[in-house]
Every structure is written in structure tokens, then in C-alpha cells.
Scaffold this active site. Structure first.
Site, short mmCIF file in Angstrom:
data_model
loop_
_atom_site.label_atom_id
_atom_site.label_comp_id
_atom_site.label_asym_id
_atom_site.label_seq_id
_atom_site.Cartn_x
_atom_site.Cartn_y
_atom_site.Cartn_z
N GLY A 277 8.23 63.33 11.65
CA GLY A 277 6.85 63.65 11.95
C GLY A 277 6.65 65.15 11.93
O GLY A 277 7.34 65.88 11.21
N ILE B 147 7.34 67.49 14.12
CA ILE B 147 8.51 68.26 14.53
C ILE B 147 9.66 68.05 13.55
O ILE B 147 10.34 69.01 13.15
CB ILE B 147 8.92 67.87 15.96
CG1 ILE B 147 7.85 68.32 16.95
CG2 ILE B 147 10.27 68.50 16.32
CD1 ILE B 147 8.08 67.85 18.38
N THR C 164 16.51 66.48 21.04
CA THR C 164 15.49 67.32 21.68
C THR C 164 14.20 66.51 21.87
O THR C 164 13.13 67.09 22.04
CB THR C 164 15.18 68.57 20.84
OG1 THR C 164 14.83 68.17 19.51
CG2 THR C 164 16.39 69.50 20.78
N ARG D 55 13.70 62.61 23.57
CA ARG D 55 13.68 61.96 24.88
C ARG D 55 15.08 61.45 25.19
O ARG D 55 15.76 60.90 24.33
CB ARG D 55 12.68 60.79 24.90
CG ARG D 55 11.23 61.22 25.04
CD ARG D 55 10.96 61.86 26.40
NE ARG D 55 9.57 62.22 26.60
CZ ARG D 55 9.05 63.41 26.33
NH1 ARG D 55 9.80 64.36 25.80
NH2 ARG D 55 7.77 63.65 26.59
N GLU E 62 15.22 62.81 34.41
CA GLU E 62 15.13 64.26 34.51
C GLU E 62 14.55 64.66 35.86
O GLU E 62 13.57 64.06 36.29
CB GLU E 62 14.26 64.83 33.39
CG GLU E 62 14.90 64.70 32.01
CD GLU E 62 14.12 65.39 30.91
OE1 GLU E 62 12.93 65.73 31.15
OE2 GLU E 62 14.67 65.59 29.83
N HIS F 153 15.73 70.66 29.04
CA HIS F 153 14.43 70.29 28.47
C HIS F 153 13.55 71.53 28.24
O HIS F 153 12.39 71.58 28.64
CB HIS F 153 13.70 69.28 29.37
CG HIS F 153 12.68 68.47 28.62
ND1 HIS F 153 12.31 67.21 29.00
CD2 HIS F 153 11.94 68.75 27.50
CE1 HIS F 153 11.39 66.74 28.18
NE2 HIS F 153 11.14 67.66 27.26
N ALA G 59 13.05 72.82 25.12
CA ALA G 59 12.67 72.93 23.71
C ALA G 59 11.18 73.13 23.50
O ALA G 59 10.76 73.66 22.48
CB ALA G 59 13.15 71.70 22.93
#
Length: 335
Positions: free
Chosen positions: A169, A171, A251, A253, A282, A301, A303
Site C-alpha cells: 500500500g 507505506i 513496523t 502491528r 503495547e 513503536h 516508526a
């Protein structure tokens, strides 16, 4: 409870917005900054959990959430709710089935591209740290250990390696674009192939089944959303398909990977290493075996949370809410 009010609640045009910003992504201070950019037709209440202010939840027309869960109970408690806006690409912390039952739109910021630059950069930071063995090299030197003879057999190049991207997608495309510059070969897995001109621009990237991607890739980078279908997408059997010289990068989930199975593979040496920025849950607990697994590079987390990214995320989320308040169609509807 912190409330940021942009005008009085008496106006017939005012809509109540509940901004739920979890403490581990900034809490009230970030929420207050977010509230400040809303227009006058929004009355914004900032909370750190969706349960914090029952009255604000009950009267909410919109919930904008930064990783704060929105459950079936929350939907039931908010009879006037029209929209849940996720201030992120991910939306796994919102009960989509409950949203459908209550006819509430759920949106993310997918098409904004707000996070794509830094997530792609973080992906490559993790890949390069693993390829160049930066963490063990740094640790050895701080302990007066000249580790060159020991590390030189495990230091590798990215050039010529195959990068498998799971989810091409917004990213994933940014990651692939950078991989072209590093002279990597690109394969990708997902429901549909990209347009031929996009594949050509990304080094003639090839669309392949997931299992083939896992068998042939030197690096596997995850950029898929977390859904029922992708939960533990990389489980023990799929991790076993990877070459023992391969690396996994996540990077996206944490729950895309069975974390215990990944720790098993790393400990057994059937996988060369992993770069992990996301965890389930998390923050991770001290019992998470990945924290002690060999040849891992971990980050909390980060990123999608550069100074620049946070501004873009906030503006994209608020803009979509404003479009809704003005009666215009919203973007990036996931439910």
C-alpha cells in the site's frame, strides 16, 4: 479530565468531539494540541481513555482516537455517535463489528500518507542495523571488545538481496521505492497486484503468493493492516518457510506475528534475525521472550512518531472530521 472547548455547546451547529489520546502516545498534552486545531463548530473534550468521562462519551457525535480502544460498550454508550476517526493507519483498536451494528463510520488516515515517510525510513533503519550488525558491534565496543573477527562473517549487504513486502500500500510502496535505490529485488504479496506502471517504477516488483514470498525473500517486511484474517499471519508454520539466513521486519502491528513462534525461530537459529517496532500488547511486558531473543533490533513503536509525522497525522485526522462536520464525504472508511 481535560476539556478543550472551541465554542459553547449551546450552538445548534456545534458537534461534540471526544478526543481519546492514550498516555503512551502523548496523552493530554498531545490531545490539547489536537483540540486546538479544530474549528468553532466542534466542542472538543480531551481524555486519555474512552471510559474517563462517561458524560462526554454519551454526548459525543465524533470520537477521534490515537490508539485509545473504542469497544462495543463504548458504541452502545454513545447514541449520537456518527464517526470514529483513527489518528493512525491502524484501526485494530476499534470494534468494527460494533461500528457496523450502530451504523457508525470508522476512518483511518491511510490515503493521507502522513506516516509513510518515517515508517519506510524506520523499516530501513532496522534492516540496515541487522545487515551491518550495529547493535552487537556497538555493545561489544562499549565493553572494550574488538568484535570485528567475530562479526565479519555475519555482516551482509542489502544490494542484490530479495525484499518481500507483505502489503504494497502507501507505506509498502515507500519501502519498495527505497529498496530500488539499494539495488534490491522486490516481490510482494497482497490481495491484488498493483498497476503495471507502478510495478515498473518499483524495480519491476513481482506479485507472488505469500508462501512463495516467504521461501524466496532475504528480508520480509510487514505492512498489512491487522484484521481477523491477518492476525498471526506469520505463525510457526509460515516462519518455518523462511530461509535460515532471512530477516523479518515488522513496523505494522505486533499481532501480525506470533511473537512466541518468532522467539522460538530466533533461539533455534532457523531465522537470522528480526527488527521489531510493534508489539502485542503495547507496551510489551517484561515476560515477552522477544526482548531476550538473539539478534533482534527493537524500537518502541516509533516508526510513525517523528515531530513532522505527528503534525501530519493530526492534521489529516482533524481534516477528515471537519469534512464530516461540514456534511461532506469522509475519506479512508474502513467500516
Amino acid at each position: 479530565m481535560t476539556t478543550n472547548t472551541n465554542n459553547t455547546t449551546n450552538s445548534t451547529n456545534t458537534k461534540n468531539v471526544l478526543a481519546v489520546i492514550s498516555p503512551h502516545v502523548g496523552g493530554r498534552s498531545v490531545g490539547a494540541a489536537l483540540a486546538s486545531v479544530f474549528p468553532e463548530q466542534a466542542h472538543v473534550t480531551v481524555v486519555e481513555t474512552t471510559d474517563e468521562n462517561p458524560e462526554a462519551l454519551r454526548s459525543a457525535h465524533v470520537i477521534i482516537t490515537g490508539l485509545g480502544p473504542v469497544t462495543a460498550e463504548h458504541f452502545a454508550a454513545a447514541p449520537d455517535l456518527e464517526l470514529v476517526q483513527c489518528a493512525s493507519h491502524g484501526f485494530d483498536y476499534v470494534d468494527l463489528e460494533a461500528a457496523r451494528q450502530h451504523s457508525v463510520h470508522v476512518c483511518n488516515i491511510g490515503s493521507s500518507g502522513a506516516e509513510k515517510q518515517n515508517v519506510a525510513e524506520q523499516t530501513f533503519a532496522l534492516m540496515l542495523a541487522l545487515a551491518k550488525q550495529l547493535v552487537p558491534a556497538h555493545t561489544a565496543l562499549t565493553e572494550a571488545d574488538w568484535a570485528l573477527p567475530r562479526l565479519q562473517q555475519s555482516i551482509t549487504e542489502l544490494s542484490g538481496k530479495t525484499l518481500g513486502i507483505v502489503g504494497l500500500g502507501h507505506i509498502g510502496e515507500e519501502v519498495a521505492r527505497r529498496a530500488v535505490v539499494f539495488d534490491m529485488n522486490i516481490v510482494y504479496a497482497g490481495p491484488n497486484p498493483v498497476a503495471p506502471e507502478v510495478a515498473a517504477r518499483l524495480g519491476n516488483a513481482r506479485h507472488v503468493p505469500l508462501d512463495e514470498l516467504l521461501r524466496t525473500s532475504d528480508y520480509v517486511s510487514l505492512h498489512a493492516p491487522l484484521t481477523e484474517d491477518t492476525h498471526h499471519l506469520l505463525d510457526a508454520p509460515r516462519l518455518a518457510l523462511l530461509k535460515p539466513t532471512a530477516f523479518v521486519i515488522n513496523t505494522a502491528r505486533g499481532a501480525l506475528i506470533d511473537q512466541d513462534a518468532l522467539a522460538d525461530a530466533l533461539t533455534a537459529g532457523t531465522l537470522a534475525g528480526a527488527g521489531i517496532d510493534v508489539f502485542d500488547p503495547e507496551p510489551p511486558t517484561a515476560a515477552l521472550r522477544l526482548l531476550k531473543a538473539p539478534n533482534v533490533v527493537l524500537s518502541p513503536h516509533v516508526a510513525g512518531v517523528t515531530r513532522e509525522t505527528l503534525v501530519r497525522i493530526a492534521l489529516a485526522a482533524v481534516q477528515n472530521v471537519v469534512e464530516h462536520l461540514e456534511g461532506k464525504p469522509v475519506r479512508d472508511v474502513v467500516s
